[in-house]
Design an enzyme around this catalytic site. Structure first.
Site, short mmCIF file in Angstrom:
data_model
loop_
_atom_site.label_atom_id
_atom_site.label_comp_id
_atom_site.label_asym_id
_atom_site.label_seq_id
_atom_site.Cartn_x
_atom_site.Cartn_y
_atom_site.Cartn_z
N ARG A 46 0.87 -1.18 0.00
CA ARG A 46 0.00 0.00 0.00
C ARG A 46 0.90 1.22 0.00
O ARG A 46 2.12 1.09 0.10
CB ARG A 46 -1.02 -0.01 1.16
N GLY A 47 0.26 2.41 -0.10
CA GLY A 47 1.04 3.63 -0.26
C GLY A 47 1.11 3.94 -1.75
O GLY A 47 1.41 3.05 -2.56
N ALA A 48 0.84 5.21 -2.11
CA ALA A 48 0.64 5.56 -3.52
C ALA A 48 1.80 5.14 -4.44
O ALA A 48 1.59 4.42 -5.42
CB ALA A 48 0.35 7.05 -3.63
N ARG A 89 -7.65 -0.11 -6.68
CA ARG A 89 -7.67 1.00 -5.71
C ARG A 89 -7.81 2.31 -6.51
O ARG A 89 -6.90 2.68 -7.25
CB ARG A 89 -6.41 1.00 -4.84
N ASP A 237 -1.95 10.83 -1.89
CA ASP A 237 -2.38 9.81 -2.85
C ASP A 237 -2.74 10.41 -4.20
O ASP A 237 -2.64 9.75 -5.22
CB ASP A 237 -3.56 9.02 -2.28
N ASN A 247 -5.32 12.34 0.83
CA ASN A 247 -4.41 11.48 1.59
C ASN A 247 -5.28 10.67 2.57
O ASN A 247 -6.51 10.82 2.62
CB ASN A 247 -3.34 12.31 2.31
N LYS A 248 -4.62 9.83 3.35
CA LYS A 248 -5.31 8.94 4.27
C LYS A 248 -6.37 9.66 5.10
O LYS A 248 -6.15 10.77 5.57
CB LYS A 248 -4.25 8.30 5.18
O1 MRU Z 1 -4.46 3.10 2.19
P1 MRU Z 1 -3.01 3.33 2.06
O2 MRU Z 1 -2.20 2.76 3.18
O3 MRU Z 1 -2.48 2.92 0.71
O4 MRU Z 1 -2.83 4.90 2.15
C1 MRU Z 1 -1.56 5.46 2.03
C2 MRU Z 1 -1.52 6.91 2.27
O5 MRU Z 1 -2.53 7.55 2.43
C3 MRU Z 1 -0.17 7.56 2.20
O6 MRU Z 1 -0.12 8.65 3.05
C4 MRU Z 1 0.08 8.03 0.77
O7 MRU Z 1 -0.10 6.98 -0.14
C5 MRU Z 1 1.42 8.58 0.59
S1 MRU Z 1 2.65 7.34 0.63
C6 MRU Z 1 4.13 7.94 0.12
#
Ligand code: MRU
Length: 347
Positions: A46-48, A89, A237, A247-248
């Protein structure tokens, strides 16, 4: 880093299973695009930026699996696979960015030889990962200048090595500042419901000897009021052309609190997270995740059976709450429609 988030190895994709951290450090190996798509959906990775890389590697696996040697039908099968991976996603634009980059390469390649195109796609997926690592370093160096000795930095979710193929975006800035000798400490929001802060950010910062204190999400305001937070730094994201930041979930609340307390709120993201075709945050699709993430922690059910559950995975922070956006091209400040576009035109 003392771990690898994602790697291409012998025509397979190896990922650190982030669902199991911090308890177990287990690497999963995937040999089909369907498995990679499922791994993205279920948050093995996970993470963009990391899902952008996983998507590209998944598409490379998909290309290898196509038995057709006619370019036209190969490309139409590849397009279908890209669509399947992309649907896993919807919010982080890096996923579609990586897939589009791969598709454009395949479509525009002069060779009619499908085997040659498969080889080039494999190389491109690996290149995307290598580039991500380099971009992290450049962003880290730009952003490190914002962090000073004695800072108490709040972060939300995980925007570190686990979210990229390098050392991270927001956390990359912190790692870069630390490497330059700047000394500070970090507060990590636990980040309900998936607990990326408590499980992942706390894990990787402590593994790298950066002092970290985990707080529950509802504690940030009080800590700010007490003067215990001096900066907020998060990843993204998707950033719209006007600088609105998805973002999250919970990031928006943190940004509002920071504004109220006069604390700078910084966003760190590569250009691949900036989506100039999305004009404002209102247009960003917000992923709704399974209810179980809210109702349960592990096997323990927290909520009564018959209640409604809402689980948006992201929110949008309006650009006026953002003090600066740190990219590989430098530090953008308002007016974002102009500064972000200028960075884009440089690339
Ligand atoms: O649902 P996730 O864990 O994929 O969400 C990730 C985030 O919101 C991060 O803050 C974002 O992707 C930036 S990661 C460099």
């Amino acid at each position: 880093m003392k771990f690898r988030t994602i790697e291409w190895k012998n025509n397979k994709v190896v990922m650190l299973d982030q669902r199991l951290l911090p308890g177990e450090e287990i690497y999963q190996t995937y040999s089909t695009y369907q498995e990679v798509a499922e791994a993205i959906k279920t948050m093995v990775i996970r993470g963009a930026p990391a899902i952008g890389i996983a998507g590209a590697m998944g598409l490379a696996l998909g290309a290898l699996s196509i038995k057709d040697d006619k370019k036209k039908s190969f490309l139409s099968k590849l397009e279908k696979i890209a669509g399947e991976i992309n649907s896993t996603r919807p919010t982080a634009v890096n996923l579609s960015w990586g897939l589009k980059r791969m598709m454009a390469l395949a479509q525009n390649h002069p060779s009619e030889n499908v085997e040659t195109i498969k080889e080039i796609l494999t190389q491109e997926a690996v290149k995307i990962a290598v580039e991500d690592g380099k971009i992290n370093q450049v962003m880290g160096n730009h952003g490190a200048a914002l962090i000073i000795n004695g800072d108490h930095v709040l972060t939300h979710c995980n925007a570190g090595a686990l979210a990229t193929a390098g050392f991270g975006t927001a956390l990359g800035v912190l790692y870069a500042a630390w490497a330059k000798g700047v000394r500070f400490d970090v507060y990590a929001d636990e980040t309900r419901p998936f607990l990326q802060g408590a499980r992942l950010t706390a894990w990787e910062l402590s593994k790298n000897d950066i002092p970290v204190t985990v707080i529950t999400d509802n504690m940030a305001g009080w800590l700010m009021k007490k003067g215990l937070i001096t900066k907020v730094i998060v990843g993204a994201d998707r950033i719209a052309a006007n600088g609105d930041v998805a973002n999250k979930i919970g990031t928006y609340s943190v940004a509002l609190l920071a504004k109220h307390h006069g604390i700078p709120f910084y966003v760190v993201a590569p250009l691949s997270t900036i989506d100039l075709l999305t004009l404002t945050g209102d247009e960003i699709p917000i992923e709704e995740r399974p209810q179980r993430e809210v109702t349960h922690v592990g096997q323990t059910q927290l909520t009564p059976e018959a209640v409604k559950i809402c689980n948006p995975a992201f929110d949008v922070t309006p650009n006026e709450l953002v003090a600066a956006i740190i990219t590989e091209k430098g530090i953008a400040k308002a007016p974002y429609p102009t500064t972000l576009k200028a960075f884009y035109n440089q690339s």
